[in-house]
Design a protein around this motif. Structure first.
Motif, PDB file in Angstrom:
ATOM      1  N   GLU A 120      -9.340 -16.476 -11.592  1.00 53.29           N
ATOM      2  CA  GLU A 120      -9.747 -18.154 -11.002  1.00 53.29           C
ATOM      3  C   GLU A 120      -8.830 -18.877 -10.759  1.00 53.29           C
ATOM      4  OE1 GLU A 120     -10.729 -20.813  -8.394  1.00 53.29           O
ATOM      5  OE2 GLU A 120     -12.193 -19.332  -9.119  1.00 53.29           O
ATOM      6  N   GLY A 156     -19.977 -20.562   1.178  1.00 54.45           N
ATOM      7  CA  GLY A 156     -20.005 -20.021  -0.032  1.00 54.45           C
ATOM      8  C   GLY A 156     -21.327 -19.485  -0.333  1.00 54.45           C
ATOM      9  N   LEU A 173     -11.594 -25.329 -14.399  1.00 53.76           N
ATOM     10  CA  LEU A 173     -13.088 -24.848 -14.274  1.00 53.76           C
ATOM     11  C   LEU A 173     -13.103 -24.262 -14.742  1.00 53.76           C
ATOM     12  CD1 LEU A 173     -15.667 -25.924 -11.946  1.00 53.76           C
ATOM     13  CD2 LEU A 173     -15.282 -24.870 -10.534  1.00 53.76           C
ATOM     14  N   VAL A 200     -19.163 -24.743  -4.616  1.00 58.96           N
ATOM     15  CA  VAL A 200     -17.858 -24.145  -6.323  1.00 58.96           C
ATOM     16  C   VAL A 200     -18.612 -24.777  -7.643  1.00 58.96           C
ATOM     17  CG1 VAL A 200     -16.230 -24.401  -7.217  1.00 58.96           C
ATOM     18  CG2 VAL A 200     -16.045 -24.264  -5.073  1.00 58.96           C
ATOM     19  N   ARG A 201     -19.682 -26.114  -7.345  1.00 57.66           N
ATOM     20  CA  ARG A 201     -19.871 -26.474  -8.602  1.00 57.66           C
ATOM     21  C   ARG A 201     -20.885 -25.865  -9.120  1.00 57.66           C
ATOM     22  NH1 ARG A 201     -17.927 -28.434 -13.605  1.00 57.66           N
ATOM     23  NH2 ARG A 201     -19.080 -26.820 -14.019  1.00 57.66           N
ATOM     24  N   GLN A 221     -20.799 -15.609  -1.314  1.00 57.26           N
ATOM     25  CA  GLN A 221     -19.830 -15.500  -2.273  1.00 57.26           C
ATOM     26  C   GLN A 221     -21.159 -15.593  -3.322  1.00 57.26           C
ATOM     27  OE1 GLN A 221     -16.318 -16.023  -3.470  1.00 57.26           O
ATOM     28  NE2 GLN A 221     -18.285 -14.707  -5.123  1.00 57.26           N
ATOM     29  N   GLU A 240     -11.456 -14.372  -7.888  1.00 55.01           N
ATOM     30  CA  GLU A 240     -11.741 -15.886  -7.141  1.00 55.01           C
ATOM     31  C   GLU A 240     -13.099 -16.502  -6.745  1.00 55.01           C
ATOM     32  OE1 GLU A 240      -9.413 -17.775  -7.530  1.00 55.01           O
ATOM     33  OE2 GLU A 240      -7.105 -16.748  -7.374  1.00 55.01           O
ATOM     34  N   PRO A 263     -16.534 -27.455  -2.937  1.00 51.05           N
ATOM     35  CA  PRO A 263     -16.993 -28.235  -4.379  1.00 51.05           C
ATOM     36  C   PRO A 263     -17.966 -28.154  -4.529  1.00 51.05           C
ATOM     37  CG  PRO A 263     -15.052 -30.022  -3.026  1.00 51.05           C
ATOM     38  CD  PRO A 263     -15.625 -28.777  -1.270  1.00 51.05           C
ATOM     39  N   PHE A 286     -20.636 -21.733  -9.752  1.00 53.40           N
ATOM     40  CA  PHE A 286     -19.795 -21.588 -11.969  1.00 53.40           C
ATOM     41  C   PHE A 286     -20.910 -21.981 -12.858  1.00 53.40           C
ATOM     42  CE2 PHE A 286     -15.932 -21.490 -10.165  1.00 53.40           C
ATOM     43  CZ  PHE A 286     -14.948 -20.707 -11.185  1.00 53.40           C
ATOM     44  N   SER A 319     -14.039 -19.608  -6.249  1.00 53.26           N
ATOM     45  CA  SER A 319     -14.482 -20.526  -5.618  1.00 53.26           C
ATOM     46  C   SER A 319     -13.919 -20.768  -4.711  1.00 53.26           C
ATOM     47  CB  SER A 319     -13.601 -21.486  -6.935  1.00 53.26           C
ATOM     48  OG  SER A 319     -12.103 -22.056  -7.049  1.00 53.26           O
ATOM     49  N   ASN A 358      -8.558 -22.620  -9.934  1.00 50.92           N
ATOM     50  CA  ASN A 358      -8.906 -23.772 -10.158  1.00 50.92           C
ATOM     51  C   ASN A 358      -8.755 -23.212 -11.809  1.00 50.92           C
ATOM     52  OD1 ASN A 358     -10.660 -26.287 -11.037  1.00 50.92           O
ATOM     53  ND2 ASN A 358     -11.642 -26.331  -9.688  1.00 50.92           N
TER      54      ASN A 358
END
Length: 235
Positions: free
Chosen positions: A192, A138, A197, A170-171, A141, A160, A167, A174, A162, A194
């Motif tokens: 993506e 994470g 999302l 990821v939130r 990213q 991609e 998780p 985003f 996520s 997901n």
């Protein structure tokens, strides 16, 4: 801002894209969804000059950029954050960010953009002197997105973001994608897995299947579409 028309790409004798067309209006977030192998990443790689197209065109801010070299496309402020993050593992966070600004020589602007990166992703400031390869997925990213922002993009393509990330991070990522879009007016093309999302933060969406666009609509409409819900949203 970005128009892809009838794009065809092959890997040897295998055709990966069969006439893909899409539009990304300035200031919007547009999402490509689809199963593995649908051609989502190939579409981004063709737009950014990482692979050659067989036919079709890519127009960016009114200019035909089809098959231009990747470094020239970055210089036009169209930037691609690849799948798998691709940070420079042996370089520190600060060095990775400076690599993102390699086409620039405005020291004050570079410093301001680095501060902005630390504002949206405070974890990066905490790890400023840490080797990127030792950070979590994470965090890497976050670094990959921040590094791309250092090139002062007007259009940002994210592949991609996520993938393989906890998780909770990821939130957070985003949330910042939405903030970058709103605060800086940055146009975003998002690939993506997901779908829930991605469509939840997007204005418009395209569904790819075996290298073809089979459906396009507003993101809100795609979220309600029974075909999309059955195939990609787990209903």
């Amino acid at each position: 801002m970005l128009e892809v028309k009838d794009l065809e790409v092959s890997y040897g004798s295998i055709k990966a894209l069969h006439g893909v067309s899409l539009n990304v209006p300035q200031g919007s977030i547009v999402t490509l969804i689809g199963a593995n192998g649908a051609g989502k990443s190939t579409t981004l790689r063709a737009i950014s000059g990482l692979i050659k197209t067989r036919s079709g065109s890519v127009t960016y801010s009114g200019e035909d950029i089809t098959n231009q070299p990747a470094h020239k496309i970055v210089a036009k402020h169209l930037c691609h954050v690849p799948e798998g993050r691709m940070v420079f593992a042996n370089l520190t966070v600060a060095e990775n960010l400076r690599m993102g600004a390699y086409l620039r020589n405005d020291k004050a602007g570079i410093a301001a953009d680095m501060d902005y990166a630390f504002t949206i992703f405070p974890r990066l400031k905490e790890r400023i002197n840490q080797a990127a390869g030792t950070m979590s997925g994470g965090e890497q990213q976050m670094l990959a997105i921040a590094r791309a922002l250092m090139s002062q993009p007007k259009c940002l393509m994210l592949d991609e973001p996520s993938l393989g990330i906890a998780p909770i991070l990821v939130r957070a990522i985003f949330d910042q994608i939405v903030a970058i879009n709103k605060e800086r007016g940055l146009t975003i093309l998002l690939v993506e897995q997901n779908a829930n999302l991605a469509l939840g933060i997007s204005h418009h969406g395209y569904v790819l299947e075996t290298g073809r666009v089979i459906l396009e609509d507003s993101a809100a409409a795609l979220l309600k579409n029974p075909q999309v819900r059955a195939a990609y949203l787990g209903d």
